[in-house]
Each structure stands twice: as C-alpha cells, then as structure tokens.
Design an enzyme around this catalytic site. Structure first.
Site, short mmCIF file in Angstrom:
data_model
loop_
_atom_site.label_atom_id
_atom_site.label_comp_id
_atom_site.label_asym_id
_atom_site.label_seq_id
_atom_site.Cartn_x
_atom_site.Cartn_y
_atom_site.Cartn_z
N LYS A 310 0.86 -1.19 0.00
CA LYS A 310 0.00 0.00 0.00
C LYS A 310 0.90 1.24 0.00
O LYS A 310 1.68 1.44 0.93
CB LYS A 310 -0.90 0.01 1.23
CG LYS A 310 -1.90 -1.14 1.26
CD LYS A 310 -2.72 -1.12 2.54
CE LYS A 310 -3.65 -2.32 2.62
NZ LYS A 310 -4.73 -2.26 1.63
N ARG A 387 -9.88 -11.97 1.08
CA ARG A 387 -10.72 -13.00 0.44
C ARG A 387 -10.00 -14.34 0.38
O ARG A 387 -10.63 -15.39 0.37
CB ARG A 387 -11.14 -12.52 -0.94
CG ARG A 387 -10.01 -12.36 -1.93
CD ARG A 387 -10.40 -11.53 -3.14
NE ARG A 387 -10.63 -10.13 -2.79
CZ ARG A 387 -10.96 -9.17 -3.66
NH1 ARG A 387 -11.13 -9.49 -4.93
NH2 ARG A 387 -11.15 -7.94 -3.28
#
Length: 519
Positions: A310, A387
């Site tokens: 990030k 996920r």
C-alpha cells in the site's frame, strides 16, 4: 518498543463487562414528574413539532411548557436566543438556579420525527456528550412526547437510548498516560415504563453494548499489541468466561496445513507472527438445536498489502490495524451472546487470523495457491488478501453444518451481497432493529468473466471496476450450494474518522439476527 496487551474490556462502571455494567448497576426506569426529578442534568429529547410555539411564544408541548413555567420562561427564552428548533443534532443547555430539582436542563433535537432506533441511539449519545461537558454525575433523560409510542415502542426506545448513552460515554484510554474520567454515575429513563419488561430490555442493551465495546477495543488495539496469537487468546477468554455455552478450538499453522488451507497459509507466510485459526462454538445451555448458523470474520491484524504494498495518498496503511474489523464484529457478537444465552440455535464463530507482510518467504504476485476445497487461485494482487483467508474459513464453516452464514469483511465498500432474498430480508430487518444501516448491492454474475485465469481456476481480483461485486463472486466459490450466505463489506463504517476510533459496527446486527433465528 513492544507494548503489553492490557485487558481489553476493563471493569469500570461505564464499560459493560458481564459483572459490572452501567445498565445493570445504575440505569433506572422511572415514572416521575420531570420537573420534580432531582439530579445534575435533565435531558429532554425534542422533535421539531415539540419545539413549536403558540401566538404568545409559549411552548405548545405540555412537558416543555411545564418546565418553562417552573423556570419563569427562561427555558423558552434561551432556546429562542440559540435558535433551537428541535433539528437533529441541535442542543440547548441551561444552568438552573431554582425552580427544578435538576441543576441543568438540556433540550436535545430529534429532527422532524422520532421513530427509528438510530434516532434514539443518537439521543443517548447526545445525553452522554452533554453529561461529559457538564461533568454531571446523576442524569435523567425523557422525551417531550412519548404518547404516540406503543408499549413495545417504549421498550425499544428505552433500549436504544441506553445503548447510545453507554457507547457515547465510552472512551478508549488504554494507551494514554493521562485521561479525564467521566463523572457519570447514574442515568434515569423517565416516562418509558417500569417493571421487568423494560429491565429485560435494558439488560439486553447492556449485553450488546459490552460486545460493541469489546469490538471497538479490538480494532483500536495496534498491530504490535493485537497479533494473531493475541486475538486467539481473546477469543479463548470468551469461551472460558462463558464455558456453559462456548467451546474454543484454535488451530496452528501445522493443523491448518493438514486441512489443506493453502489459500489462508499463503497470506500468512511472510509474517514473523504465526497464524491462528479461531473457531468458537456456541451451543444453548438447554433444549434442542433447531438451526445452525455461522459468523465468519476477516482477521487481518495488519495488512501491508504484501508485495503489492500500500503506497501513496489514501492507501491508509497507517490504519490497517482495522483490517480485522470483521473478526472484531464476530467476536463482539460472541461476547454478547455468551451473556444473553439464546435457546434453539448453534452458532459457529470463525476467524482465520494472520498478518499480510513482506519477506523472502512471502506470497508473490503470480503465485498459485490451493484452497481447502481444491480450487486453485492465481494471486494477481497480494493486497486482495482478505478474500484468500476467507476462502478457507468459508469451507471450514460449511463443514460445521451451518445452514445460514454471514461473513464480515473490510474490503472496499459499505454494502451487502447475497443471492438469497429471504436471508437479505432477515439481515435487513435485524439491522433496522439494531439501528445499523446496510445497503444491498447487485451480485452480477457477468462480472465473473474478469476473474478467470489462464493457468488456475480463478484470479483473486478482477481489477477496480466492480471490485466489491467481484470480491463477493470470488467468496461465493467457497460456500456450499446448500448454505444460504450473505457478505457484508464493512470497510466504510468500521472506523469513525472524526472520532479517530473504531465504531464496533456489525455487532448489534449480528446479535439481533442470531436471536431472530433462535426465536
């Protein structure tokens, strides 16, 4: 410096632990004349209609008119000078020298009408704020108009006000060297009934609020304190505290490897803090089990993004401790349900806890991992890691025999996805009762085309366009076709930017949903 984990919910009068809870100890439901009530602060919830004046500039509302008369018109004068019209969020506080039993009177705006749980929770929060400003120890809250409420409506209103006040009073001071303690000692609810039914509702408000506060403190805890192992310890404490209804199973990396959880373990591979797979099981203290439910929460105690690290403005890497907000909601619900002890329902609380870090052992973009149901995933983005952990958690949940399943994740939006209209209605009804807002988004199957891989069964992300939808479609691949499922993406409401802290979002809705299935 590595901080030691302080006890996540402390035994103070304003924090709802099982043994010491403001709702049980110092909340009182009363039927008294508000003008005669004695204490530090009398707070009155006022709608725009309640604030209306007659041609003589007197309040038309009977309670406000009576208070104003006792004060020689000072309340009406002050509210006029401050342009108080009852709009939501407005407030007027008057220091009283004589005329009332209370030292201060606060008028708190409720908007055009007061009919929802969210509005009454906001009133409770406003009462908490007013009491803090005034450093009031003994507070009462009443509605200017409660005649329109049914008996059931009064119970719900009392519960919502109680929840709002408890949560509004809460302040996380565990990591501060100096803090100002609240002076609040008791709150009386006036005019909404008395007796065992309202006491039961107030206890429920306390139980749920304790779960919300627990969830907030989990999310607020920094990643150097709340590691996957510590999160597992906190889950185990729930099981030991409520051992009459809970059991805990914590799987280590080797046990997860035996279960072929390659997707989850791939995310955890780079961290020096080993993964812990958390499974709490609630069974009722007596009677049969009529339905089995599962609550699955994303448990990334820190998310660096991995090799897709990030970076840049808006990446929020400094806040990635909140990437375990889904697990906080699930465990907060477990804590509340351990106190409520509903009958007829078995609930599995599942968290695949780990960190998404960077090292030579870490998962790389382009790697292929295999989930425990045998499906292969090409990892085209290591920052779509939640996920991947949920894939194995969902397979595990279905293997427990769950008939209905809710998963809580922080991914990209605030939205709900499910192929089941019936389950959607259940959860939205629960969210309306809890005062938490949800928004259903389409589960558009045509978007799955972007998730196809040339070398594996699927990729883990289809890109930013429709990203929330493709995430839900990805998760669908790991839920048994016989299981009704619903995915709540809580990335937005998990954190309150203005207050710079966690919200505990999701706990109240999950508890309400479980209870409705139990009944």
């Amino acid at each position: 410096m590595v901080l030691s984990l302080k006890r996540l919910v402390k035994n103070t009068t304003l924090v709802c632990t099982p043994d010491k809870c403001i709702v049980r100890k110092t909340w009182r439901a009363k039927e008294v004349d508000v003008a005669e009530w004695k204490g530090d602060l009398l707070a009155v919830g006022v709608t725009e209609k309640d604030a209306a004046r007659n041609t003589q500039s007197r309040f038309e509302n009977a309670i406000l008119n009576a208070l104003d008369s006792k004060l020689g018109g000072l309340l009406g004068q002050a509210s006029c000078e401050e342009d108080f019209t009852g709009k939501l969020g407005q407030s007027t506080v008057l220091r009283v020298a004589s005329g009332l039993g209370s030292k201060r009177v606060a008028l708190l705006g409720l908007g055009t009408s007061a009919s929802t749980v969210a509005v009454f929770k906001s009133l409770g929060e406003a009462v908490a704020a007013a009491s803090k400003t005034a450093q009031a120890g003994h507070v009462a809250v009443a509605l200017a108009s409660s005649d329109g409420l049914s008996a059931a409506g009064k119970l719900t209103t009392a519960s919502a006000i109680a929840s709002g006040a408890v949560l509004g009073t809460f302040e996380d001071i565990r990591y501060k060297t100096e803090s100002k303690k609240s002076a609040l000692k008791s709150i009386d609810i006036i005019g909404l009934g008395t007796g065992p039914e309202v006491e039961k509702k107030l206890k429920y408000a306390g139980d749920v609020s304790s779960g919300v506060i627990f969830g907030r403190e989990l999310v607020n805890s920094p990643a150097n304190v709340l590691t996957p192992g510590v999160l597992a310890e906190e889950a185990s404490k729930i099981a030991s505290t409520y051992s009459d209804v809970f059991t805990a199973k914590i799987l280590d990396a080797e046990q997860c490897k035996e279960l072929k959880m390659g997707s989850y373990l791939g995310v955890a591979a780079a961290s020096a803090n080993p993964p812990h797979f958390i499974h709490l099981c609630y069974k009722p203290p007596s009677g049969p089990v009529n339905i089995k439910l599962a609550l699955v929460g994303k448990g990334l105690t820190f998310d660096s993004g991995g090799y897709n690290i990030k970076t840049g403005p808006g990446c929020l890497i400094e806040l990635m401790k909140f990437d375990m907000g889904g697990s906080a909601a699930v465990l907060g619900a477990a804590k509340a349900l351990g106190q409520i002890k509903p009958l007829g329902v078995e609930v599995h609380f599942i968290v695949a806890a780990c960190e998404n870090m960077i090292s030579g052992t870490g998962m790389r973009p382009g790697d292929i991992v295999t989930a425990s149901n045998g499906k292969t995933i090409e990892v085209n983005n290591t920052d779509a890691e939640g996920r991947l952990t949920l894939a194995d958690a969902l397979v595990y949940a279905c293997n427990q025999g769950a008939e209905k399943l809710i998963m809580m994740l922080t991914i990209v939006s605030k939205g709900v996805f499910t192929p089941s209209d019936d389950l959607a209605k259940e959860v939205f009804d629960a969210s309306e009762a809890s005062g938490e807002k949800l928004w259903r988004l389409p589960l558009e199957e045509s978007y799955w085309e972007s998730m196809k891989s040339g070398v594996a069964d699927m990729v883990n992300t289809g890109g930013r366009p429709g990203g929330a939808i493709t995430a839900a479609l990805f998760l669908k691949q790991f839920v048994d076709e016989k299981v009704q499922w619903l995915h709540i993406d809580m990335a937005g409401p998990v954190w309150n930017e203005k207050q710079r802290g966690a919200t505990g979002f999701g706990v109240a809705t999950l508890v309400e949903w479980v209870l409705r299935n139990a009944s």
